[in-house]
Design an enzyme around this catalytic site. Structure first.
Site, PDB file in Angstrom:
ATOM      1  N   GLU A 185       1.135  -1.164   0.227  1.00 48.19           N
ATOM      2  CA  GLU A 185      -0.087  -0.187  -0.392  1.00 48.19           C
ATOM      3  C   GLU A 185       1.163   1.593   0.210  1.00 48.19           C
ATOM      4  OE1 GLU A 185      -1.975   1.216   3.990  1.00 48.19           O
ATOM      5  OE2 GLU A 185      -3.489   1.683   2.986  1.00 48.19           O
ATOM      6  N   ASN A 189      -7.136   6.030  -1.863  1.00 47.45           N
ATOM      7  CA  ASN A 189      -5.747   5.631  -1.752  1.00 47.45           C
ATOM      8  C   ASN A 189      -6.034   4.179  -2.432  1.00 47.45           C
ATOM      9  OD1 ASN A 189      -4.041   3.209  -0.511  1.00 47.45           O
ATOM     10  ND2 ASN A 189      -4.392   3.917   1.756  1.00 47.45           N
ATOM     11  N   LYS A 235      -9.491   1.896  -2.090  1.00 44.24           N
ATOM     12  CA  LYS A 235      -9.262   1.618  -0.719  1.00 44.24           C
ATOM     13  C   LYS A 235     -10.911   1.521  -0.417  1.00 44.24           C
ATOM     14  CE  LYS A 235      -6.571   1.184   3.830  1.00 44.24           C
ATOM     15  NZ  LYS A 235      -6.007   1.517   4.606  1.00 44.24           N
ATOM     16  N   GLU A 288      -6.157   9.013   7.903  1.00 43.98           N
ATOM     17  CA  GLU A 288      -6.248   8.883   6.505  1.00 43.98           C
ATOM     18  C   GLU A 288      -7.963   8.884   6.294  1.00 43.98           C
ATOM     19  OE1 GLU A 288      -5.757   4.353   5.128  1.00 43.98           O
ATOM     20  OE2 GLU A 288      -5.349   3.658   6.177  1.00 43.98           O
ATOM     21  N   CYS A 339      -4.554  -2.945   3.178  1.00 43.29           N
ATOM     22  CA  CYS A 339      -4.536  -2.945   3.698  1.00 43.29           C
ATOM     23  C   CYS A 339      -5.721  -3.299   4.755  1.00 43.29           C
ATOM     24  CB  CYS A 339      -3.515  -1.461   4.422  1.00 43.29           C
ATOM     25  SG  CYS A 339      -3.295  -1.833   6.243  1.00 43.29           S
ATOM     26  N   ASN A 352       0.211  -0.888   5.451  1.00 40.89           N
ATOM     27  CA  ASN A 352       1.714  -0.549   6.096  1.00 40.89           C
ATOM     28  C   ASN A 352       0.190  -0.496   7.678  1.00 40.89           C
ATOM     29  OD1 ASN A 352       3.086   2.399   4.626  1.00 40.89           O
ATOM     30  ND2 ASN A 352       0.975   1.617   3.457  1.00 40.89           N
TER      31      ASN A 352
HETATM   32  N1  CDT Z   1      -2.819   1.254   6.248  1.00 44.06           N
HETATM   33  C1  CDT Z   1      -3.840   1.322   7.011  1.00 44.06           C
HETATM   34  O1  CDT Z   1      -5.142   0.820   7.021  1.00 44.06           O
HETATM   35  N2  CDT Z   1      -3.505  -0.113   8.246  1.00 44.06           N
HETATM   36  C2  CDT Z   1      -4.472   0.064   9.390  1.00 44.06           C
HETATM   37  C3  CDT Z   1      -3.668   0.373  10.637  1.00 44.06           C
HETATM   38  C4  CDT Z   1      -5.666   0.802  11.020  1.00 44.06           C
HETATM   39  S1  CDT Z   1      -4.571   1.005  12.643  1.00 44.06           S
HETATM   40  C5  CDT Z   1      -6.060   2.762  12.641  1.00 44.06           C
HETATM   41  C6  CDT Z   1      -4.477  -1.807   9.115  1.00 44.06           C
HETATM   42  O2  CDT Z   1      -5.786  -2.339   9.213  1.00 44.06           O
HETATM   43  O3  CDT Z   1      -2.949  -2.451   9.148  1.00 44.06           O
END
Ligand code: CDT
Length: 315
Positions: free
Chosen positions: A46, A106, A123, A142, A168, A193
């Site tokens: 991502e 995204n 996304k 985000e 993600c 990420n």
């Molecule tokens: N980038 C991303 O979607 N990361 C999320 C972290 C969530 S914490 C607010 C994940 O689900 O891995």
């Protein structure tokens, strides 16, 4: 047998100060390794081209826009497309997209082996928050910088297989896999990420977060009889650790390849798309076994309504 040799190109940390050219050079180095390994398709994370910028609060529109791509490929990413075409390798990677109408997503794209973009996904499940949250250990903005995707979960024919993407946080939602499963998906690719700690619950450590990541992707793969490839951007970005744990999961939900580091690392597996056939024709033959008359809450309701609340609202 329909074999696709897939490379999961995990990326190590990308700092705020790193240029797109630096990152693209690292992506091409992984692509060269993938060519040596005989890969047909390489999956990157991502927001591959930059640091995970939603951890930073920004007000200035020009400062925000520096993280977004207005064209794909653009001058910085064209060398990646050229290298992919030269090797005859299809690629998929995530980036921050600003549309000509000024919308921010995204996004992830998928190419064929000639470097043509054959699929684009935006996304859907944006985690985090849109206002500064001083109670968190760090920000996850985000919801401030992106709008929820408008693509749904399409599936495309590519490399003689049905392929789809998510990004993600999407990987944690069973509806995502089932939407694609209902289109016969055979390979779902995704990048992530994921911070090594929960910003609201600091003692939820790395082990549990890796387990949740594996669990979500393995369940999605098994319950839809599809391959799933999940690729991390990992390592410490300007003091903020992201977990690794990139995996390739087969249609039985078994992890067949796993990254060992939190750096740039290629994991490879020869994935036979015909391995999806058995599950799709038996226990997960949706046409014979699904009971959609009992699934109306799935699309008719967002949050939880307990039975006593249902009764009260009917009074
Ligand atoms: N980038 C991303 O979607 N990361 C999320 C972290 C969530 S914490 C607010 C994940 O689900 O891995």
């Amino acid at each position: 047998m329909r074999e696709i040799v897939i490379g999961g190109a995990q990326m190590g940390a990308i700092q705020k100060a790193d240029s797109r050219a630096d990152v693209v050079a690292r992506m091409i180095a992984l692509l060269d390794q993938a060519a040596e390994a005989g890969c047909d398709l390489v999956v990157y994370p991502e927001l591959t081209l930059t640091t995970f910028f939603p951890r930073w609060w920004m007000d200035d529109p020009a400062e925000i826009d520096q993280w977004f791509e207005t064209e794909m490929p653009g001058p910085d990413t064209q060398p990646l497309f050229d290298a992919a075409r030269k090797h005859g390798i299809a690629i998929t990677f995530g980036y921050a997209e600003k549309t000509p109408e000024g919308r921010y997503f995204n996004t992830s794209i998928l190419t064929d082996k000639e470097g043509n973009i054959v699929g684009k996904y935006r996304k859907t499940h944006l985690p985090g928050h849109s206002e500064y949250d001083e109670d968190r250990l760090f920000q996850h903005l985000e919801k401030k910088y992106f709008e929820p995707g408008d693509t749904g979960f399409p599936v495309w024919r590519n490399l003689d297989a049905w392929m789809g993407m998510c990004i993600c946080n999407d990987r944690r939602w069973p509806e995502v896999y089932r939407e694609m499963g209902l289109q016969g998906v055979e390979l779902i690719t995704l990048g992530y990420n994921t911070p090594t700690v929960n910003s609201q619950h600091g003692d939820e450590g790395l082990e549990k977060r890796l387990y949740h990541s594996d669990l979500s992707m393995s369940a999605g793969a098994y319950q839809n009889a599809t391959w799933v490839v999940g690729v991390a951007k990992a390592g410490v970005e300007d003091g903020h650790p992201l977990m690794g744990g990139s995996i390739i999961v087969d249609p039985n939900g078994m992890v067949v390849a796993r990254a060992k580091t939190e750096e740039d690392e290629l994991i490879v597996h020869a994935c036979d798309m015909d391995m999806c056939n058995f599950g799709k024709a038996t226990i997960f033959d949706f046409k014979r076994h699904r009971r959609i008359e009992h699934y109306t809450r799935i699309t008719g309701q967002t949050g939880v309504i307990t039975p006593d609340q249902e009764t009260r609202s009917a009074e």
